[in-house]
Scaffold this motif. Structure first.
Motif, PDB file in Angstrom:
ATOM      1  N   ARG A 116       0.989  -1.380  -0.072  1.00  0.00           N
ATOM      2  CA  ARG A 116       0.243  -0.038  -0.138  1.00  0.00           C
ATOM      3  C   ARG A 116       0.394   1.288   0.297  1.00  0.00           C
ATOM      4  O   ARG A 116       0.667   2.491  -0.577  1.00  0.00           O
ATOM      5  N   SER A 117       2.779   0.995   0.571  1.00  0.00           N
ATOM      6  CA  SER A 117       2.930   2.358   0.774  1.00  0.00           C
ATOM      7  C   SER A 117       3.429   2.443  -0.547  1.00  0.00           C
ATOM      8  O   SER A 117       4.466   3.784  -0.704  1.00  0.00           O
ATOM      9  N   GLY A 118       3.574   1.842  -1.566  1.00  0.00           N
ATOM     10  CA  GLY A 118       4.406   1.951  -2.425  1.00  0.00           C
ATOM     11  C   GLY A 118       5.384   1.523  -2.248  1.00  0.00           C
ATOM     12  O   GLY A 118       6.290   1.696  -3.649  1.00  0.00           O
ATOM     13  N   SER A 119       6.271   1.090  -0.856  1.00  0.00           N
ATOM     14  CA  SER A 119       7.840   0.934  -0.993  1.00  0.00           C
ATOM     15  C   SER A 119       8.132  -0.184  -1.848  1.00  0.00           C
ATOM     16  O   SER A 119       9.106  -0.949  -1.458  1.00  0.00           O
ATOM     17  N   CYS A 120       7.536  -1.194  -2.321  1.00  0.00           N
ATOM     18  CA  CYS A 120       7.245  -2.812  -2.551  1.00  0.00           C
ATOM     19  C   CYS A 120       8.210  -2.484  -3.823  1.00  0.00           C
ATOM     20  O   CYS A 120       8.577  -1.928  -5.355  1.00  0.00           O
ATOM     21  N   ARG A 121       9.372  -3.592  -4.373  1.00  0.00           N
ATOM     22  CA  ARG A 121       9.641  -3.128  -5.548  1.00  0.00           C
ATOM     23  C   ARG A 121       9.183  -2.954  -6.479  1.00  0.00           C
ATOM     24  O   ARG A 121       9.522  -2.137  -7.792  1.00  0.00           O
ATOM     25  N   THR A 124       8.224   0.785  -6.883  1.00  0.00           N
ATOM     26  CA  THR A 124       9.213   1.444  -6.329  1.00  0.00           C
ATOM     27  C   THR A 124       9.920   2.107  -8.270  1.00  0.00           C
ATOM     28  O   THR A 124       9.685   2.540  -8.666  1.00  0.00           O
ATOM     29  N   ARG A 127       7.920   4.522 -10.206  1.00  0.00           N
ATOM     30  CA  ARG A 127       7.956   5.471  -9.151  1.00  0.00           C
ATOM     31  C   ARG A 127       9.432   6.418  -9.325  1.00  0.00           C
ATOM     32  O   ARG A 127       9.109   7.335  -8.734  1.00  0.00           O
ATOM     33  N   LEU A 128       9.992   6.327 -10.288  1.00  0.00           N
ATOM     34  CA  LEU A 128      11.369   6.157 -10.483  1.00  0.00           C
ATOM     35  C   LEU A 128      11.068   7.835 -11.568  1.00  0.00           C
ATOM     36  O   LEU A 128      10.580   7.797 -12.360  1.00  0.00           O
ATOM     37  N   ILE A 129      12.009   8.348 -10.374  1.00  0.00           N
ATOM     38  CA  ILE A 129      12.406  10.466 -11.324  1.00  0.00           C
ATOM     39  C   ILE A 129      13.494  10.315 -12.090  1.00  0.00           C
ATOM     40  O   ILE A 129      14.121  10.127 -11.397  1.00  0.00           O
ATOM     41  N   VAL A 130      13.630  10.767 -12.993  1.00  0.00           N
ATOM     42  CA  VAL A 130      15.424  10.489 -13.286  1.00  0.00           C
ATOM     43  C   VAL A 130      15.102  12.749 -13.699  1.00  0.00           C
ATOM     44  O   VAL A 130      14.397  12.775 -14.519  1.00  0.00           O
ATOM     45  N   GLY A 131      16.154  12.880 -12.780  1.00  0.00           N
ATOM     46  CA  GLY A 131      16.490  14.301 -12.808  1.00  0.00           C
ATOM     47  C   GLY A 131      17.419  14.803 -13.685  1.00  0.00           C
ATOM     48  O   GLY A 131      18.194  13.575 -13.185  1.00  0.00           O
ATOM     49  N   ALA A 132      17.855  15.995 -13.868  1.00  0.00           N
ATOM     50  CA  ALA A 132      19.493  16.114 -14.219  1.00  0.00           C
ATOM     51  C   ALA A 132      19.967  16.962 -13.694  1.00  0.00           C
ATOM     52  O   ALA A 132      19.039  18.290 -12.680  1.00  0.00           O
TER      53      ALA A 132
ATOM     54  N   MET B   1      24.386  15.900 -14.659  1.00  0.00           N
ATOM     55  CA  MET B   1      24.555  14.754 -13.933  1.00  0.00           C
ATOM     56  C   MET B   1      22.935  13.920 -14.258  1.00  0.00           C
ATOM     57  O   MET B   1      22.441  14.873 -13.613  1.00  0.00           O
ATOM     58  N   VAL B   9       5.497   7.089  -1.377  1.00  0.00           N
ATOM     59  CA  VAL B   9       4.882   7.910   0.113  1.00  0.00           C
ATOM     60  C   VAL B   9       5.600   8.283   0.678  1.00  0.00           C
ATOM     61  O   VAL B   9       5.114   8.914   1.608  1.00  0.00           O
TER      62      VAL B   9
END
Lengths: 132, 159
Positions: A116-121, A124, A127-132, B1, B9
């Motif tokens: 429920r928390s979204g912390s399961c693999r 996850t 929910r990955l966010i690719v940033g620069a 990078m 959550v």
């Protein structure tokens, strides 16, 4: 749910049950009868209470196991399974597919909350966010 | 990078939002039988062992009690003889994810939370100490290991 079910036999001693619990880092083991069907459950709490009441490590699992085994079907709604755990004050339910005597997994409160928390693999990766 | 940030959550939550505020304490001389009573009565998996001056000195968990059972120790044994020490701490304003990471790295299921106004190891009042045990037990296995994170960073760098 966790798809591997740790199980001991009714004729195993508590020492063997403790070894199994410790080796596999689980909170409870299923106890099977000689026919291979689910006969009961022994949790860490049961072992601690047995210790307090003076049981010996050579005592058989069937003496202190809790039964019947609380279970749910793979097709049950998660909300119903959670409700059952909360009402019956248990931390886990064993899960069966077709035959209620043959368990194929374990659903714990931890499993449910992690999902429920979204912390399961599985969550996850979504929910990955690719940033620069 | 380029980097990958894992978000759930739980991101942004603080330890104080997940911790229990009730700590079950016993003295070093408390017997294992009494420790069992306290655990069962309060439905907790561990009790904090404190010294005579109320300093936290160790933890006795159900796993420790089962170990004592396996070793055939008498139930009159003192908690201090089997406790795991020292107890591990975090602060209430730590991020929940960092606390979970710490539990994961140290291989424990609970952290005691020291009040910000005191040194963690000298935490003495019940109000300023609490357990993030539930959060730890619930989310521990869902946390990516440092190795996994390094692999994720490596993959991101190659993108």
């Amino acid at each position: 749910m966790t798809t591997s079910v740790r199980a001991c036999k009714t004729d195993n001693t508590l020492a063997e049950v403790i070894e199994d619990l410790t080796t596999h880092h689980c909170g409870a083991v299923l106890i099977r009868n000689p026919a291979g069907h689910a006969a009961g459950v022994i949790s860490k709490t049961d072992l601690v209470i047995a210790y307090k009441h003076g049981e010996k490590t050579g005592t058989l699992a069937k003496i202190i196991m809790r039964h019947p085994v609380l279970s749910c079907s793979t097709n049950d709604f998660l909300s119903l399974a959670l409700q059952q755990m909360l009402l019956k004050d248990v931390q886990r339910l064993f899960v069966f597919k077709d035959d209620p005597a043959c368990m194929i997994g374990v659903l714990s409160l931890s499993d449910s909350a992690r999902f429920r928390s979204g912390s399961c693999r599985a969550c996850t990766s979504g929910r990955l966010i690719v940033g620069a | 990078m380029v980097f990958i940030e894992r978000r759930t959550v739980l991101s942004g939550m603080l330890v104080q939002e997940a911790m229990r505020r009730r700590v079950i304490r016993v003295s070093r001389e408390t017997t294992l039988s009494d420790c069992t009573n306290r655990m069962v009565k309060n439905k907790v998996a561990a009790v904090l062992v404190t010294s005579a001056d109320d300093r936290p000195v160790g933890v006795v968990s159900k796993t420790d009690l089962i170990g004592a059972f396996y070793a055939d120790l008498p139930v009159e044994t003192a908690a201090a003889d089997i406790m795991a020490a020292p107890p591990l701490f975090c602060f209430p304003d730590d991020s929940l994810e960092s606390a979970i990471d710490l539990m994961h790295v140290r291989g424990v299921h609970r952290l005691y939370v020291g009040g910000a106004e005191t040194e963690p190891i000298r935490t003495s009042s019940v109000c300023s100490t609490a357990i993030a045990e539930r959060a730890g037990k619930v989310f521990q296995r869902g946390v990516a290991s440092p190795k996994t994170k390094r692999i994720a960073r490596g993959c991101a760098s190659e993108m």
